[in-house]
Design a protein around this motif. Structure first.
Motif, PDB file in Angstrom:
ATOM      1  N   ALA A 112      10.672   0.110   5.281  1.00 51.47           N
ATOM      2  CA  ALA A 112      10.941   0.629   6.632  1.00 51.47           C
ATOM      3  C   ALA A 112       9.751   1.445   7.126  1.00 51.47           C
ATOM      4  CB  ALA A 112      12.203   1.481   6.627  1.00 51.47           C
ATOM      5  N   THR A 113       9.133   2.190   6.232  1.00 49.59           N
ATOM      6  CA  THR A 113       7.979   3.004   6.607  1.00 49.59           C
ATOM      7  C   THR A 113       6.801   2.121   7.007  1.00 49.59           C
ATOM      8  OG1 THR A 113       8.700   4.765   5.124  1.00 49.59           O
ATOM      9  CG2 THR A 113       6.391   4.796   5.825  1.00 49.59           C
ATOM     10  N   ALA A 114       6.612   1.039   6.268  1.00 48.63           N
ATOM     11  CA  ALA A 114       5.534   0.108   6.606  1.00 48.63           C
ATOM     12  C   ALA A 114       5.749  -0.471   8.000  1.00 48.63           C
ATOM     13  CB  ALA A 114       5.473  -1.021   5.578  1.00 48.63           C
ATOM     14  N   ARG A 115       7.005  -0.823   8.285  1.00 49.66           N
ATOM     15  CA  ARG A 115       7.322  -1.368   9.604  1.00 49.66           C
ATOM     16  C   ARG A 115       7.032  -0.331  10.689  1.00 49.66           C
ATOM     17  NH1 ARG A 115      11.798  -4.046   8.101  1.00 49.66           N
ATOM     18  NH2 ARG A 115      13.099  -2.222   8.458  1.00 49.66           N
ATOM     19  N   ALA A 116       7.418   0.918  10.417  1.00 51.18           N
ATOM     20  CA  ALA A 116       7.173   2.000  11.385  1.00 51.18           C
ATOM     21  C   ALA A 116       5.665   2.185  11.608  1.00 51.18           C
ATOM     22  CB  ALA A 116       7.801   3.294  10.895  1.00 51.18           C
ATOM     23  N   LEU A 117       4.906   2.151  10.547  1.00 44.16           N
ATOM     24  CA  LEU A 117       3.452   2.301  10.659  1.00 44.16           C
ATOM     25  C   LEU A 117       2.863   1.184  11.514  1.00 44.16           C
ATOM     26  CD1 LEU A 117       2.587   3.185   6.946  1.00 44.16           C
ATOM     27  CD2 LEU A 117       2.195   4.674   8.933  1.00 44.16           C
ATOM     28  N   PHE A 118       3.326  -0.028  11.255  1.00 43.77           N
ATOM     29  CA  PHE A 118       2.805  -1.176  11.998  1.00 43.77           C
ATOM     30  C   PHE A 118       3.154  -1.074  13.477  1.00 43.77           C
ATOM     31  CE2 PHE A 118       2.731  -5.604  13.459  1.00 43.77           C
ATOM     32  CZ  PHE A 118       1.478  -5.982  12.999  1.00 43.77           C
ATOM     33  N   ILE A 154       0.843  -1.207   0.000  1.00 41.02           N
ATOM     34  CA  ILE A 154       0.000   0.000   0.000  1.00 41.02           C
ATOM     35  C   ILE A 154       0.877   1.256   0.000  1.00 41.02           C
ATOM     36  CG2 ILE A 154      -1.778   1.305   1.223  1.00 41.02           C
ATOM     37  CD1 ILE A 154      -2.838  -1.287   2.371  1.00 41.02           C
ATOM     38  N   VAL A 155       1.918   1.249   0.855  1.00 38.67           N
ATOM     39  CA  VAL A 155       2.801   2.417   0.933  1.00 38.67           C
ATOM     40  C   VAL A 155       3.478   2.649  -0.431  1.00 38.67           C
ATOM     41  CG1 VAL A 155       4.901   3.363   1.973  1.00 38.67           C
ATOM     42  CG2 VAL A 155       3.196   2.221   3.406  1.00 38.67           C
ATOM     43  N   PHE A 210       2.292   9.687  -1.285  1.00 37.98           N
ATOM     44  CA  PHE A 210       3.077   9.489  -0.061  1.00 37.98           C
ATOM     45  C   PHE A 210       4.537   9.833  -0.277  1.00 37.98           C
ATOM     46  CE2 PHE A 210       0.154   5.770   1.450  1.00 37.98           C
ATOM     47  CZ  PHE A 210      -0.821   6.684   1.787  1.00 37.98           C
ATOM     48  N   HIS A 211       5.169  10.245   0.810  1.00 38.95           N
ATOM     49  CA  HIS A 211       6.618  10.387   0.833  1.00 38.95           C
ATOM     50  C   HIS A 211       7.150   9.238   1.696  1.00 38.95           C
ATOM     51  CE1 HIS A 211      10.551  12.202   2.079  1.00 38.95           C
ATOM     52  NE2 HIS A 211      10.247  11.551   3.192  1.00 38.95           N
ATOM     53  N   ALA A 212       8.123   8.482   1.200  1.00 42.77           N
ATOM     54  CA  ALA A 212       8.731   7.401   2.004  1.00 42.77           C
ATOM     55  C   ALA A 212      10.024   6.961   1.339  1.00 42.77           C
ATOM     56  CB  ALA A 212       7.773   6.219   2.133  1.00 42.77           C
ATOM     57  N   ALA A 213      11.143   7.266   1.986  1.00 42.27           N
ATOM     58  CA  ALA A 213      12.450   6.902   1.427  1.00 42.27           C
ATOM     59  C   ALA A 213      12.513   5.393   1.205  1.00 42.27           C
ATOM     60  CB  ALA A 213      13.559   7.354   2.376  1.00 42.27           C
TER      61      ALA A 213
END
Lengths: 196, 196
Positions: A153-159, A136-137, A146-149
């Motif tokens: 890693a962003t998905a993990r942070a969201l979770f 999804i990200v 979305f912005h996500a380098a």
DNA sequence: CAGCTGACAGATTTCAATATCTGTCAGCTG
DNA sequence: CAGCTGACAGATATTGAAATCTGTCAGCTG
């Protein structure tokens, strides 16, 4: 031909095990109970599962997989916009957990014991869910929403940041008044952080 | 005059109780042990604390208050910009917890048992910490750096979203490689969401 | 002869007797 | 006489013997 005389399969054993766990709870459910429920000797159960631990692990995996499958539909709806899908995914996850915990607290407690003793299976389940989130990200990044380098890693942070609304350790908090608002506040903050 | 002959105060009892808990662990620490460590009869301890539970609660509160006090310095540094203070505050909180858990795992386990049996004290501690966060968030809103409809609700969301990095239930994860990056990813996402 | 049974050894759990602890209080002591 | 002691009753924890369970396997059965 009655069900009890059908061939003994791993599937039938898993179903009987779930029933025995539901009835007796995780502490008192024995392999002998499972065999009795199936009308076979406990030796036959060991023909399909090497140990009691392996049997309980398989039951745990089944239970977790049901949640993953329910959520995968939201990931697959690629026509809808990523932010909506993200919010829907988290809402569906929270609702699913909250219902499991609230509708049958005893059964939920049973599965909490099972997940506690099967860290590997839980790890795989979490990897599965963050994998869904990553899709999804990434879709959001590709669409310029979305912005996500690093989508992974962003998905993990969201979770991790939403843990309070899906980690079984917080189940008691899910019944408290105001959780829904708290959930929305956290998701809003995260979605804002994600936006381009 | 030797310390053992000084007046018996609540303070001295609390210190002795901490020592007994450190030595014997939460399951085996008894009021009789505490009295013995102080060279008095256990009846004297009951003069200062109505029950064993009240004694353990007071010890728990002391322990939690030490963390709150350490963080309050960051809140008070009103000359520094809110985003830095917010990041520093979370970093200090995570570092403090990680060290408590990593440096003496047994003692940390002891206090985890104590916090589990003293939900009210923990609740007050969390209210204290989110209160500190609210001050930082409000300062950020006032300075035009943060967006937050309700600083209080936002502070709660921030605290909950970072639970994985301060909730003792996740202590085991704090030793894993990569946690630091995960912590930064979550804080970055939240700070981005907070920015005006 | 593929799949199931049930007796068995060692591991784990249960249970009840025993020991220890909590909380009280009448009376001792400095 | 304020503060402490220690004996006591009821609650809780410990212990070890008995019961049950897990996992194996030689042999039975359809």
């Amino acid at each position: 031909m009655s069900p009890t005389s059908e061939t003994l399969t791993a599937e039938r054993i898993l179903e009987a095990t779930e029933e025995v766990l539901r009835r007796h709870g995780p502490a008192k459910a024995t392999v002998v109970d499972v065999a009795r429920a199936l009308g076979v000797s406990h030796g036959s159960v060991y023909r399909h599962f090497r140990t009691k631990a392996a049997l309980r692990e398989a039951v745990t995996k089944r239970w977790l997989d049901r949640t993953s499958e329910a959520l995968s539909g939201i990931v697959a709806a690629e026509d809808r916009d990523p932010e909506t899908r993200l919010r829907d995914w988290f809402t569906a996850l929270f609702d699913a957990k909250r219902h499991k915990a609230g509708d049958d607290p005893e059964l939920f407690a049973t599965y909490t014991v099972l997940t506690d003793e099967n860290g590997d299976v839980v790890g795989a389940h979490i990897a599965d869910l963050t994998g869904q989130l990553t899709l999804i990200v990434r879709a959001g990044v590709d669409a310029g929403a979305f912005h996500a380098a690093s989508p992974e890693a962003t998905a993990r942070a969201l979770f991790q940041a939403t843990g309070r609304f899906h980690d079984p350790g917080y189940a008691r908090a899910w019944e408290q008044p105001g959780v829904q608002e708290e959930f929305e506040a956290v998701v809003d903050l995260l979605v804002r952080g994600l936006r381009q």
